[in-house]
Design a protein around this motif. Structure first.
Motif, mmCIF file in Angstrom:
data_model
loop_
_atom_site.group_PDB
_atom_site.id
_atom_site.type_symbol
_atom_site.label_atom_id
_atom_site.label_comp_id
_atom_site.label_asym_id
_atom_site.label_seq_id
_atom_site.Cartn_x
_atom_site.Cartn_y
_atom_site.Cartn_z
ATOM 1 N N UNK A 183 0.835 -1.206 0.000
ATOM 2 C CA UNK A 183 0.000 0.000 0.000
ATOM 3 C C UNK A 183 0.867 1.252 0.000
ATOM 4 N N UNK A 184 1.890 1.276 0.830
ATOM 5 C CA UNK A 184 2.745 2.445 0.934
ATOM 6 C C UNK A 184 3.574 2.638 -0.342
ATOM 7 N N UNK A 185 4.005 1.524 -0.936
ATOM 8 C CA UNK A 185 4.744 1.612 -2.190
ATOM 9 C C UNK A 185 3.838 2.151 -3.298
ATOM 10 N N UNK A 186 2.591 1.674 -3.307
ATOM 11 C CA UNK A 186 1.614 2.151 -4.289
ATOM 12 C C UNK A 186 1.368 3.650 -4.109
ATOM 13 N N UNK A 187 1.262 4.096 -2.851
ATOM 14 C CA UNK A 187 1.018 5.508 -2.576
ATOM 15 C C UNK A 187 2.180 6.373 -3.067
ATOM 16 N N UNK A 188 3.409 5.945 -2.759
ATOM 17 C CA UNK A 188 4.584 6.690 -3.211
ATOM 18 C C UNK A 188 4.594 6.806 -4.727
ATOM 19 N N UNK A 189 4.293 5.694 -5.391
ATOM 20 C CA UNK A 189 4.284 5.656 -6.850
ATOM 21 C C UNK A 189 3.217 6.602 -7.412
ATOM 22 N N UNK A 190 2.044 6.628 -6.777
ATOM 23 C CA UNK A 190 0.942 7.479 -7.244
ATOM 24 C C UNK A 190 1.287 8.953 -7.099
ATOM 25 N N UNK A 191 1.925 9.313 -5.986
ATOM 26 C CA UNK A 191 2.318 10.713 -5.767
ATOM 27 C C UNK A 191 3.357 11.139 -6.804
ATOM 28 N N UNK A 192 4.337 10.276 -7.045
ATOM 29 C CA UNK A 192 5.377 10.576 -8.031
ATOM 30 C C UNK A 192 4.760 10.788 -9.411
ATOM 31 N N UNK A 193 3.825 9.915 -9.791
ATOM 32 C CA UNK A 193 3.180 10.041 -11.101
ATOM 33 C C UNK A 193 2.444 11.381 -11.211
ATOM 34 N N UNK A 194 1.791 11.806 -10.129
ATOM 35 C CA UNK A 194 1.076 13.086 -10.153
ATOM 36 C C UNK A 194 2.064 14.246 -10.298
ATOM 37 N N UNK A 195 3.161 14.201 -9.566
ATOM 38 C CA UNK A 195 4.173 15.259 -9.645
ATOM 39 C C UNK A 195 4.751 15.323 -11.062
ATOM 40 N N UNK A 196 5.063 14.157 -11.635
ATOM 41 C CA UNK A 196 5.609 14.118 -12.999
ATOM 42 C C UNK A 196 4.619 14.716 -13.994
ATOM 43 N N UNK A 197 3.358 14.376 -13.828
ATOM 44 C CA UNK A 197 2.333 14.870 -14.750
ATOM 45 C C UNK A 197 2.183 16.392 -14.636
ATOM 46 N N UNK A 198 2.177 16.911 -13.408
ATOM 47 C CA UNK A 198 1.979 18.351 -13.211
ATOM 48 C C UNK A 198 3.193 19.170 -13.658
ATOM 49 N N UNK A 199 4.403 18.620 -13.429
ATOM 50 C CA UNK A 199 5.609 19.355 -13.808
ATOM 51 C C UNK A 199 6.074 19.017 -15.225
ATOM 52 N N UNK A 200 5.374 18.015 -15.841
ATOM 53 C CA UNK A 200 5.718 17.561 -17.194
ATOM 54 C C UNK A 200 7.200 17.150 -17.274
ATOM 55 N N UNK A 201 7.581 16.281 -16.336
ATOM 56 C CA UNK A 201 8.949 15.765 -16.297
ATOM 57 C C UNK A 201 8.925 14.262 -16.059
ATOM 58 N N UNK A 202 10.060 13.630 -16.292
ATOM 59 C CA UNK A 202 10.281 12.245 -15.891
ATOM 60 C C UNK A 202 11.354 12.265 -14.806
ATOM 61 N N UNK A 203 10.997 11.878 -13.622
ATOM 62 C CA UNK A 203 11.925 11.937 -12.488
ATOM 63 C C UNK A 203 12.909 10.778 -12.575
ATOM 64 N N UNK A 204 14.176 11.099 -12.374
ATOM 65 C CA UNK A 204 15.232 10.086 -12.389
ATOM 66 C C UNK A 204 15.103 9.226 -11.136
ATOM 67 N N UNK A 205 14.696 7.948 -11.337
ATOM 68 C CA UNK A 205 14.439 7.071 -10.199
ATOM 69 C C UNK A 205 15.719 6.629 -9.487
ATOM 70 N N UNK A 206 16.861 6.994 -10.043
ATOM 71 C CA UNK A 206 18.127 6.656 -9.392
ATOM 72 C C UNK A 206 18.754 7.867 -8.701
#
Length: 286
Positions: A183-206
């Motif tokens: 659940x917590x991993x899913x939540x982190x992933x969902x927040x990241x996807x929203x941030x990427x969508x709003x900022x129109x970026x791909x976040x470097x996962x490393x």
């Protein structure tokens, strides 16, 4: 680690190899580790009280006992031995007992995973980067088990499956709470996807910023779920200075509340979240 003395007679359920036995003692099933203890042993043989063993794993829950015995009927002993040896190594390395569910859940998962891989069917793990970042020690242990499976069973375990193995280990360290981990991993992933969508970026996962962000989310969730709020004296400054990032943080409120089934999140938490989002925003090309 000192020797453990059996206080009662026990009957052999199964001998996995010369060094690992499954026995039943007073309604409990126990996995015994001792050099030579399984040599020549057959189901029904008696292991007398007073014998010394190196390690004992106890399976007390009746449902777990039924499931483990069902696994014995369909899973090759070599795989069970590999898993049990690794569990023994992990308990020694961590200095802590693991939840008994791991003896069933991890073997069962690997049994079906190996079958899928042999049929060229690989399940993708959407939380792999989060698992590697947040549960690095467990992931390292999963890699160790995967290497032994490759060496002894000839099956190559892909990175995604290593992540699932790591989750089983992490769950066993936390009293079997695998669902919360996912659940917590899913939540982190969902927040990241929203941030990427709003900022129109791909976040470097490393990147270090990503690792910091995941760690913040993990501890923020723990604070929210335990009602242990954090104080942020710079809320007003952050809201004024990082307007877009704070607005995006506010937008994630609905995501967090839905996944965690809560009603509110403090402005202090949102301000800290906005600070991490701001790090991503300022990394945008000018």
């Amino acid at each position: 680690m000192g020797e453990i003395i059996l206080n009662n007679n026990a009957k052999v359920v199964k001998s996995f190899n010369n060094n690992i036995l499954l026995v039943r003692e007073k309604g409990k099933e126990k996995i015994l580790f001792q050099k030579g203890i399984g040599f020549g042993k057959k189901p029904g043989d008696l292991i007398e009280k007073g014998i010394a063993v190196e390690k004992v794993f106890v399976i007390e829950d009746k449902e777990n006992q039924r499931n483990f015995n069902e696994i014995l009927t369909r899973v090759d002993s070599k795989l069970i031995v590999l898993v049990e040896e690794l569990i023994a190594e992990i308990t020694d390395e961590l200095g802590e007992e693991l939840n008994e569910n791991i003896h069933i859940g991890l073997v069962d998962h690997l049994f079906y995973a190996i079958r899928r891989l042999e049929d060229n069917e690989e399940i993708q793990n959407p939380f792999l980067v989060e698992i590697e970042t947040l549960y690095g020690r467990e992931f390292s242990m999963a890699c160790r088990l995967s290497n032994r499976i490759k060496d002894e069973l000839g099956v190559e375990i892909p990175e995604g499956e290593k992540g699932f193995i790591a989750l089983h280990i992490h769950s066993a360290r936390n009293n079997g709470k695998l669902s919360n981990t996912i659940k917590y991993s899913f939540l982190s992933n969902s927040i990241i996807e929203h941030v990427e969508d709003r900022l129109k970026i791909i976040i470097d996962k490393k990147s270090l910023d990503y690792a910091r962000f995941l760690t913040h989310i993990r501890f923020a969730i723990e604070r929210i779920m335990t009602d242990n709020p954090i104080k942020n004296d710079l809320v007003d400054v952050i809201k004024e200075k990082y307007r877009l990032s704070y607005k995006i943080a506010e937008e994630t409120r609905a995501i967090i509340c839905k996944v965690l089934d809560i009603n509110k999140i403090s402005e202090d938490e949102l301000a800290y979240l906005a600070m991490h989002i701001e790090r991503f925003r300022v990394s945008l090309p000018k």
